[in-house]
Scaffold this motif. Structure first.
Motif, PDB file in Angstrom:
ATOM      1  N   PHE A   1      23.945 -12.960 -18.281  1.00  0.00           N
ATOM      2  CA  PHE A   1      23.581 -11.702 -18.917  1.00  0.00           C
ATOM      3  C   PHE A   1      24.449 -10.613 -18.308  1.00  0.00           C
ATOM      4  O   PHE A   1      24.836 -10.693 -17.135  1.00  0.00           O
ATOM      5  CB  PHE A   1      22.104 -11.364 -18.702  1.00  0.00           C
ATOM      6  N   TRP A   2      24.754  -9.599 -19.075  1.00  0.00           N
ATOM      7  CA  TRP A   2      25.547  -8.468 -18.581  1.00  0.00           C
ATOM      8  C   TRP A   2      24.927  -7.183 -19.121  1.00  0.00           C
ATOM      9  O   TRP A   2      24.826  -6.995 -20.332  1.00  0.00           O
ATOM     10  CB  TRP A   2      27.002  -8.585 -19.037  1.00  0.00           C
ATOM     11  N   LYS A   3      24.480  -6.341 -18.205  1.00  0.00           N
ATOM     12  CA  LYS A   3      23.820  -5.079 -18.569  1.00  0.00           C
ATOM     13  C   LYS A   3      22.713  -5.312 -19.589  1.00  0.00           C
ATOM     14  O   LYS A   3      22.538  -4.543 -20.546  1.00  0.00           O
ATOM     15  CB  LYS A   3      24.848  -4.072 -19.098  1.00  0.00           C
TER      16      LYS A   3
ATOM     17  N   ASP B   1      37.847   1.202 -20.298  1.00  0.00           N
ATOM     18  CA  ASP B   1      37.271   1.903 -19.154  1.00  0.00           C
ATOM     19  C   ASP B   1      36.035   2.708 -19.529  1.00  0.00           C
ATOM     20  O   ASP B   1      35.390   3.305 -18.666  1.00  0.00           O
ATOM     21  CB  ASP B   1      38.317   2.811 -18.512  1.00  0.00           C
ATOM     22  N   GLN B   2      35.682   2.721 -20.820  1.00  0.00           N
ATOM     23  CA  GLN B   2      34.518   3.461 -21.281  1.00  0.00           C
ATOM     24  C   GLN B   2      33.341   2.517 -21.485  1.00  0.00           C
ATOM     25  O   GLN B   2      33.501   1.353 -21.844  1.00  0.00           O
ATOM     26  CB  GLN B   2      34.840   4.201 -22.578  1.00  0.00           C
ATOM     27  N   ASP B   3      32.128   3.047 -21.267  1.00  0.00           N
ATOM     28  CA  ASP B   3      30.934   2.215 -21.395  1.00  0.00           C
ATOM     29  C   ASP B   3      30.777   1.676 -22.816  1.00  0.00           C
ATOM     30  O   ASP B   3      30.371   0.521 -23.008  1.00  0.00           O
ATOM     31  CB  ASP B   3      29.684   3.001 -20.997  1.00  0.00           C
TER      32      ASP B   3
ATOM     33  N   ALA C   1      26.854  -6.281 -27.296  1.00  0.00           N
ATOM     34  CA  ALA C   1      25.459  -5.857 -27.405  1.00  0.00           C
ATOM     35  C   ALA C   1      24.810  -6.362 -28.686  1.00  0.00           C
ATOM     36  O   ALA C   1      23.584  -6.567 -28.732  1.00  0.00           O
ATOM     37  CB  ALA C   1      25.375  -4.336 -27.325  1.00  0.00           C
ATOM     38  N   ALA C   2      25.624  -6.566 -29.738  1.00  0.00           N
ATOM     39  CA  ALA C   2      25.118  -7.079 -31.010  1.00  0.00           C
ATOM     40  C   ALA C   2      25.097  -8.606 -31.044  1.00  0.00           C
ATOM     41  O   ALA C   2      24.820  -9.206 -32.079  1.00  0.00           O
ATOM     42  CB  ALA C   2      25.969  -6.536 -32.157  1.00  0.00           C
ATOM     43  N   TYR C   3      25.386  -9.232 -29.940  1.00  0.00           N
ATOM     44  CA  TYR C   3      25.499 -10.684 -29.786  1.00  0.00           C
ATOM     45  C   TYR C   3      26.527 -11.273 -30.750  1.00  0.00           C
ATOM     46  O   TYR C   3      26.265 -12.209 -31.507  1.00  0.00           O
ATOM     47  CB  TYR C   3      24.154 -11.393 -29.936  1.00  0.00           C
ATOM     48  N   ALA C   4      27.719 -10.688 -30.682  1.00  0.00           N
ATOM     49  CA  ALA C   4      28.871 -11.201 -31.416  1.00  0.00           C
ATOM     50  C   ALA C   4      30.025 -11.356 -30.434  1.00  0.00           C
ATOM     51  O   ALA C   4      30.270 -10.472 -29.609  1.00  0.00           O
ATOM     52  CB  ALA C   4      29.269 -10.249 -32.548  1.00  0.00           C
ATOM     53  N   SER C   5      30.706 -12.471 -30.509  1.00  0.00           N
ATOM     54  CA  SER C   5      31.882 -12.686 -29.658  1.00  0.00           C
ATOM     55  C   SER C   5      32.984 -11.725 -30.078  1.00  0.00           C
ATOM     56  O   SER C   5      33.068 -11.336 -31.248  1.00  0.00           O
ATOM     57  CB  SER C   5      32.362 -14.127 -29.787  1.00  0.00           C
ATOM     58  N   TRP C   6      33.872 -11.383 -29.133  1.00  0.00           N
ATOM     59  CA  TRP C   6      34.907 -10.376 -29.439  1.00  0.00           C
ATOM     60  C   TRP C   6      36.282 -10.894 -29.082  1.00  0.00           C
ATOM     61  O   TRP C   6      36.447 -11.662 -28.122  1.00  0.00           O
ATOM     62  CB  TRP C   6      34.619  -9.088 -28.669  1.00  0.00           C
TER      63      TRP C   6
END
Length: 364
Positions: free
Chosen positions: A49-51, A305-307, A316-321
């Motif tokens: 998990f991340w954040k 470098d931005q959140d 966050a949408a549970y999609a690979s990037w």
């Protein structure tokens, strides 16, 4: 006679051994279970998990489509000269690609897109006079391209990586003489992958099916026919997992969603990360969607470098990037993974930014 029989038996055993290697006792197998990717029976990024965002089951990737690039047009090949040698070298390109794969994996990259007709070496192009295709005009395979592809897929198998192999790219598909040649190209490429025993390969029929394809079977209304063709071919009870992609920001049509094993999205043109979330949500509402994994395998937005950026929004949408990087105006050789000649290392600020965030998100 006994000597002759011994020789024949030995030859037979050698043939069996070669055939066994071709069929492959491969090290890496990819599966899809629900909306998750599994490698060798384990979910990717297991337990991560991340954040507060679930990472387990995702397939982070980068667009590395020029790994087998060549140019068969003598009028344009000079465009791809290496700065140090002042000449183009297709084998050097692939060898340097392969040498960097462990470095990518060490940062958490489990997948990359490679395409048998490449992509624009300038990032985006209105015309494509170069000739870069692993297929002949009739749909047969070009041996030199597939030898280079084999080097990459073999190394990916050893490393536990899952390449997304794309077959076609707009601007090069027009080199096929007719639709039958396109179909034959798909059949030949799928047969080659299956006969080599690769179990770690995903298929992208074509890059951005809604962008400037000449052949109707590669366009949105009919591309599902080729998806189903890939799915129809099996060897030893195994078939390849397959999808196709649309252009930046687009939501795929029902026919593609219904028949694809996973859904490919592109984030080009999506400047607001919140619209990445909206694109994912809209895709999940398309009729025929059955909770397949959603994978961005092209996005040329950064701000690592931005959140909040397209990478973190997709996560966050549970999609690979997937990272899409090309050499922009006045940038040096180290920049861009799509611009030929390619520096496959992690040497530019943009590449470093992506891989740093990738490593943080995936926990590698």
């Amino acid at each position: 006679m006994r000597t002759q029989l011994t020789y024949i038996l030995a030859l037979f055993c050698i043939c069996l051994s070669i055939n066994s290697m071709a069929q492959g006792k491969r090290k890496t197998q990819v599966e899809i279970r629900g909306n998750q990717f599994f490698i060798n029976g384990q979910p990717t990024y297991a337990g991560r998990f991340w954040k507060g965002n679930k990472i387990e089951g995702l397939l982070m990737n980068s667009r590395m489509v020029q790994g087998v690039f060549d140019d068969l047009n003598p009028e344009t090949v000079h465009n791809w000269e290496y700065p140090d040698t002042k000449t183009w070298d297709a084998d050097r390109n692939t060898n340097e690609f392969v040498s960097q794969m462990p470095n990518w994996k060490a940062h958490g990259l489990l997948s990359f897109t490679i395409n048998l007709q490449g992509g624009s070496p300038f990032g985006y192009s209105q015309s494509q006079p170069w000739i870069n295709s692993a297929f002949t005009e009739q749909g047969d395979l070009r041996d030199d391209y597939f030898l280079r592809l084999e080097k990459i897929l073999d190394r990916a198998d050893e490393l536990g990586m899952v390449p997304i192999v794309g077959f076609f790219y707009f601007g090069q598909d027009e080199r096929f003489v007719d639709e039958k040649a396109v179909i034959l190209a798909v059949e030949n490429a799928v047969d080659w992958i299956l006969n080599k025993g690769y179990s770690n390969v995903l298929i992208e029929v074509n890059n951005e099916c809604n962008v400037r394809y000449d052949h109707e079977i590669l366009q949105p209304e009919r591309v599902h026919e080729l998806i189903n063709l890939v799915k129809s071919k099996e060897k030893n009870g195994r078939r390849l997992l397959v999808s196709t992609s649309y252009g930046g920001g687009a939501v795929p049509k029902e026919n593609v969603v219904k028949y694809s094993d996973f859904i490919l999205l592109h984030g080009n043109g999506v400047k607001d990360p919140n619209n990445i979330t909206a694109q994912v949500e809209a895709t999940r509402k398309v009729p025929g969607y059955t909770d397949q994994p959603i994978v961005y395998n092209e996005d040329d937005h950064f701000n690592f470098d931005q959140d909040l950026n397209n990478f973190t929004a997709a996560t966050a949408a549970y999609a690979s990037w997937g990272f899409f990087d090309y050499r922009m105006k006045d940038e040096g050789f180290e920049s861009g993974y799509q611009s030929v000649p390619v520096d496959w290392g992690i040497n530019s600020d943009r590449k470093k930014g992506f891989f740093k965030l990738l490593k943080e998100i995936t926990g590698f």
